[in-house]
Write a protein that holds these residues in place. Sequence first.
Motif, PDB file in Angstrom:
ATOM      1  N   ILE A   8     -30.687 -34.482   2.371  1.00  0.00           N
ATOM      2  CA  ILE A   8     -31.151 -34.328   0.991  1.00  0.00           C
ATOM      3  C   ILE A   8     -29.953 -34.350   0.048  1.00  0.00           C
ATOM      4  O   ILE A   8     -29.105 -33.456   0.112  1.00  0.00           O
ATOM      5  CB  ILE A   8     -31.933 -33.016   0.804  1.00  0.00           C
ATOM      6  N   PRO A   9     -29.867 -35.336  -0.828  1.00  0.00           N
ATOM      7  CA  PRO A   9     -28.746 -35.372  -1.780  1.00  0.00           C
ATOM      8  C   PRO A   9     -28.942 -34.341  -2.884  1.00  0.00           C
ATOM      9  O   PRO A   9     -30.064 -34.018  -3.266  1.00  0.00           O
ATOM     10  CB  PRO A   9     -28.807 -36.800  -2.337  1.00  0.00           C
ATOM     11  N   SER A  10     -27.831 -33.809  -3.378  1.00  0.00           N
ATOM     12  CA  SER A  10     -27.888 -32.869  -4.493  1.00  0.00           C
ATOM     13  C   SER A  10     -27.802 -33.627  -5.814  1.00  0.00           C
ATOM     14  O   SER A  10     -27.070 -34.609  -5.932  1.00  0.00           O
ATOM     15  CB  SER A  10     -26.727 -31.868  -4.401  1.00  0.00           C
ATOM     16  N   ARG A  11     -28.534 -33.139  -6.810  1.00  0.00           N
ATOM     17  CA  ARG A  11     -28.505 -33.773  -8.133  1.00  0.00           C
ATOM     18  C   ARG A  11     -27.313 -33.292  -8.949  1.00  0.00           C
ATOM     19  O   ARG A  11     -26.840 -33.998  -9.826  1.00  0.00           O
ATOM     20  CB  ARG A  11     -29.807 -33.457  -8.877  1.00  0.00           C
ATOM     21  N   LYS A  12     -26.860 -32.075  -8.659  1.00  0.00           N
ATOM     22  CA  LYS A  12     -25.760 -31.478  -9.420  1.00  0.00           C
ATOM     23  C   LYS A  12     -24.652 -31.044  -8.473  1.00  0.00           C
ATOM     24  O   LYS A  12     -24.898 -30.791  -7.292  1.00  0.00           O
ATOM     25  CB  LYS A  12     -26.260 -30.268 -10.215  1.00  0.00           C
ATOM     26  N   LYS A  13     -23.460 -30.937  -8.996  1.00  0.00           N
ATOM     27  CA  LYS A  13     -22.342 -30.441  -8.207  1.00  0.00           C
ATOM     28  C   LYS A  13     -22.547 -28.957  -7.902  1.00  0.00           C
ATOM     29  O   LYS A  13     -22.845 -28.176  -8.811  1.00  0.00           O
ATOM     30  CB  LYS A  13     -21.029 -30.618  -8.962  1.00  0.00           C
ATOM     31  N   PRO A  14     -22.383 -28.541  -6.643  1.00  0.00           N
ATOM     32  CA  PRO A  14     -22.566 -27.123  -6.289  1.00  0.00           C
ATOM     33  C   PRO A  14     -21.303 -26.319  -6.582  1.00  0.00           C
ATOM     34  O   PRO A  14     -20.586 -25.894  -5.674  1.00  0.00           O
ATOM     35  CB  PRO A  14     -22.869 -27.199  -4.785  1.00  0.00           C
ATOM     36  N   TYR A  15     -21.056 -26.076  -7.862  1.00  0.00           N
ATOM     37  CA  TYR A  15     -19.806 -25.431  -8.263  1.00  0.00           C
ATOM     38  C   TYR A  15     -19.648 -24.029  -7.676  1.00  0.00           C
ATOM     39  O   TYR A  15     -18.541 -23.626  -7.313  1.00  0.00           O
ATOM     40  CB  TYR A  15     -19.710 -25.375  -9.784  1.00  0.00           C
ATOM     41  N   ILE A  16     -20.743 -23.291  -7.583  1.00  0.00           N
ATOM     42  CA  ILE A  16     -20.652 -21.929  -7.037  1.00  0.00           C
ATOM     43  C   ILE A  16     -20.285 -21.976  -5.560  1.00  0.00           C
ATOM     44  O   ILE A  16     -19.465 -21.181  -5.083  1.00  0.00           O
ATOM     45  CB  ILE A  16     -21.967 -21.167  -7.254  1.00  0.00           C
ATOM     46  N   VAL A  17     -20.874 -22.904  -4.824  1.00  0.00           N
ATOM     47  CA  VAL A  17     -20.511 -23.071  -3.410  1.00  0.00           C
ATOM     48  C   VAL A  17     -19.028 -23.378  -3.290  1.00  0.00           C
ATOM     49  O   VAL A  17     -18.323 -22.791  -2.455  1.00  0.00           O
ATOM     50  CB  VAL A  17     -21.359 -24.192  -2.760  1.00  0.00           C
ATOM     51  N   TYR A  18     -18.535 -24.291  -4.104  1.00  0.00           N
ATOM     52  CA  TYR A  18     -17.108 -24.636  -4.066  1.00  0.00           C
ATOM     53  C   TYR A  18     -16.232 -23.427  -4.391  1.00  0.00           C
ATOM     54  O   TYR A  18     -15.196 -23.205  -3.741  1.00  0.00           O
ATOM     55  CB  TYR A  18     -16.806 -25.760  -5.063  1.00  0.00           C
ATOM     56  N   ILE A  19     -16.631 -22.645  -5.391  1.00  0.00           N
ATOM     57  CA  ILE A  19     -15.843 -21.471  -5.775  1.00  0.00           C
ATOM     58  C   ILE A  19     -15.833 -20.435  -4.655  1.00  0.00           C
ATOM     59  O   ILE A  19     -14.788 -19.857  -4.327  1.00  0.00           O
ATOM     60  CB  ILE A  19     -16.394 -20.855  -7.077  1.00  0.00           C
ATOM     61  N   ILE A  20     -16.998 -20.196  -4.046  1.00  0.00           N
ATOM     62  CA  ILE A  20     -17.077 -19.227  -2.942  1.00  0.00           C
ATOM     63  C   ILE A  20     -16.179 -19.668  -1.785  1.00  0.00           C
ATOM     64  O   ILE A  20     -15.452 -18.858  -1.194  1.00  0.00           O
ATOM     65  CB  ILE A  20     -18.534 -19.054  -2.474  1.00  0.00           C
ATOM     66  N   ILE A  21     -16.231 -20.953  -1.455  1.00  0.00           N
ATOM     67  CA  ILE A  21     -15.389 -21.467  -0.376  1.00  0.00           C
ATOM     68  C   ILE A  21     -13.916 -21.301  -0.726  1.00  0.00           C
ATOM     69  O   ILE A  21     -13.105 -20.858   0.107  1.00  0.00           O
ATOM     70  CB  ILE A  21     -15.725 -22.945  -0.095  1.00  0.00           C
ATOM     71  N   ALA A  22     -13.546 -21.613  -1.962  1.00  0.00           N
ATOM     72  CA  ALA A  22     -12.147 -21.498  -2.391  1.00  0.00           C
ATOM     73  C   ALA A  22     -11.672 -20.051  -2.329  1.00  0.00           C
ATOM     74  O   ALA A  22     -10.546 -19.780  -1.879  1.00  0.00           O
ATOM     75  CB  ALA A  22     -11.988 -22.044  -3.806  1.00  0.00           C
ATOM     76  N   VAL A  23     -12.514 -19.114  -2.767  1.00  0.00           N
ATOM     77  CA  VAL A  23     -12.135 -17.696  -2.735  1.00  0.00           C
ATOM     78  C   VAL A  23     -11.955 -17.223  -1.295  1.00  0.00           C
ATOM     79  O   VAL A  23     -10.990 -16.514  -0.969  1.00  0.00           O
ATOM     80  CB  VAL A  23     -13.186 -16.833  -3.464  1.00  0.00           C
ATOM     81  N   ASN A  24     -12.860 -17.621  -0.416  1.00  0.00           N
ATOM     82  CA  ASN A  24     -12.748 -17.233   0.992  1.00  0.00           C
ATOM     83  C   ASN A  24     -11.468 -17.775   1.624  1.00  0.00           C
ATOM     84  O   ASN A  24     -10.793 -17.076   2.374  1.00  0.00           O
ATOM     85  CB  ASN A  24     -13.970 -17.721   1.774  1.00  0.00           C
ATOM     86  N   ILE A  25     -11.148 -19.018   1.322  1.00  0.00           N
ATOM     87  CA  ILE A  25      -9.922 -19.611   1.859  1.00  0.00           C
ATOM     88  C   ILE A  25      -8.705 -18.887   1.298  1.00  0.00           C
ATOM     89  O   ILE A  25      -7.748 -18.579   2.029  1.00  0.00           O
ATOM     90  CB  ILE A  25      -9.855 -21.117   1.544  1.00  0.00           C
ATOM     91  N   GLY A  26      -8.727 -18.594  -0.006  1.00  0.00           N
ATOM     92  CA  GLY A  26      -7.610 -17.888  -0.627  1.00  0.00           C
ATOM     93  C   GLY A  26      -7.385 -16.514  -0.027  1.00  0.00           C
ATOM     94  O   GLY A  26      -6.240 -16.122   0.258  1.00  0.00           O
ATOM     95  N   VAL A  27      -8.469 -15.780   0.179  1.00  0.00           N
ATOM     96  CA  VAL A  27      -8.357 -14.447   0.788  1.00  0.00           C
ATOM     97  C   VAL A  27      -7.814 -14.557   2.201  1.00  0.00           C
ATOM     98  O   VAL A  27      -6.954 -13.762   2.617  1.00  0.00           O
ATOM     99  CB  VAL A  27      -9.725 -13.726   0.781  1.00  0.00           C
ATOM    100  N   PHE A  28      -8.292 -15.551   2.947  1.00  0.00           N
ATOM    101  CA  PHE A  28      -7.827 -15.677   4.325  1.00  0.00           C
ATOM    102  C   PHE A  28      -6.353 -16.051   4.388  1.00  0.00           C
ATOM    103  O   PHE A  28      -5.613 -15.563   5.252  1.00  0.00           O
ATOM    104  CB  PHE A  28      -8.657 -16.709   5.090  1.00  0.00           C
ATOM    105  N   LEU A  29      -5.913 -16.912   3.495  1.00  0.00           N
ATOM    106  CA  LEU A  29      -4.489 -17.256   3.462  1.00  0.00           C
ATOM    107  C   LEU A  29      -3.650 -16.017   3.134  1.00  0.00           C
ATOM    108  O   LEU A  29      -2.544 -15.850   3.682  1.00  0.00           O
ATOM    109  CB  LEU A  29      -4.237 -18.361   2.443  1.00  0.00           C
ATOM    110  N   TYR A  30      -4.171 -15.163   2.281  1.00  0.00           N
ATOM    111  CA  TYR A  30      -3.483 -13.894   2.010  1.00  0.00           C
ATOM    112  C   TYR A  30      -3.432 -13.043   3.279  1.00  0.00           C
ATOM    113  O   TYR A  30      -2.389 -12.453   3.601  1.00  0.00           O
ATOM    114  CB  TYR A  30      -4.191 -13.143   0.893  1.00  0.00           C
TER     115      TYR A  30
END
Length: 230
Positions: A8-30
């Motif tokens: 199923i293609p998305s009509r809009k960019k999932p910005y919240i998903v991207y932000i959550i993923i980025a925060v998780n990666i940032g915390v893990f790198l810390y």
Amino acid sequence: MFPLYDTIPSRKKPYIVYIIIAVNIGVFLYQESLSRFELIKFLYNFGIVPARITSKKWAQIWQLRTGIELFSPKWISFISHMFVHGGWSHLIGNMWFLFIFGDNLEDNLGHIRFFIFYISSGILASLTHFALNINSQLPMVGASGAISAVMGAYYVLFPYSRIVSFVPLFFLPALIAIPAATYLFVWFIFQLLSGLFDSAVNSGVAYWAHIGGFAAGMLYGFFRRRKYYY
């Protein structure tokens, strides 16, 4: 069955998903920058330790025995645990499932509603784990409870989607488009059986957080489908 993508293609960019993923990666790198002592301190402060909440004296005794200070408020762990992971495989697996199933749900709910759903479902999932492990002295960390809720809502709202998955057949790799309802039902049954016959202490996996999150996501999915599609 390792999922690669859905159909199923998305009509809009999932910005919240991207932000959550980025925060998780940032915390893990810390986390990766911490010494072993500092990492344990971090996990016990920001992961959910049921015994810390149910016993008034546990934190004092544990600090005297280990020398590790517990400085964060107890309640914050019901949110902070969603952004802390125990290893690279733990992080990558969770973020991959969020990436596959989260975009369509964010598309359906909208950015703000999806964020509220994600955080509140993660809290409900952690409460399920807490209620069934009230004496546990191990920190529960990871986004899997919240992501399980995303999968539960996906199960209800997108049952006719296909999950293209890597499936080894007779030691040969194969890509199979599995109906989303089938894939997620099998996944949930595995979590349920694992929760009934294993424990977080023995396996290191908080199966009941997965179960509670998936159930919460399903309930919300049924509510939304009934409200907007009937």
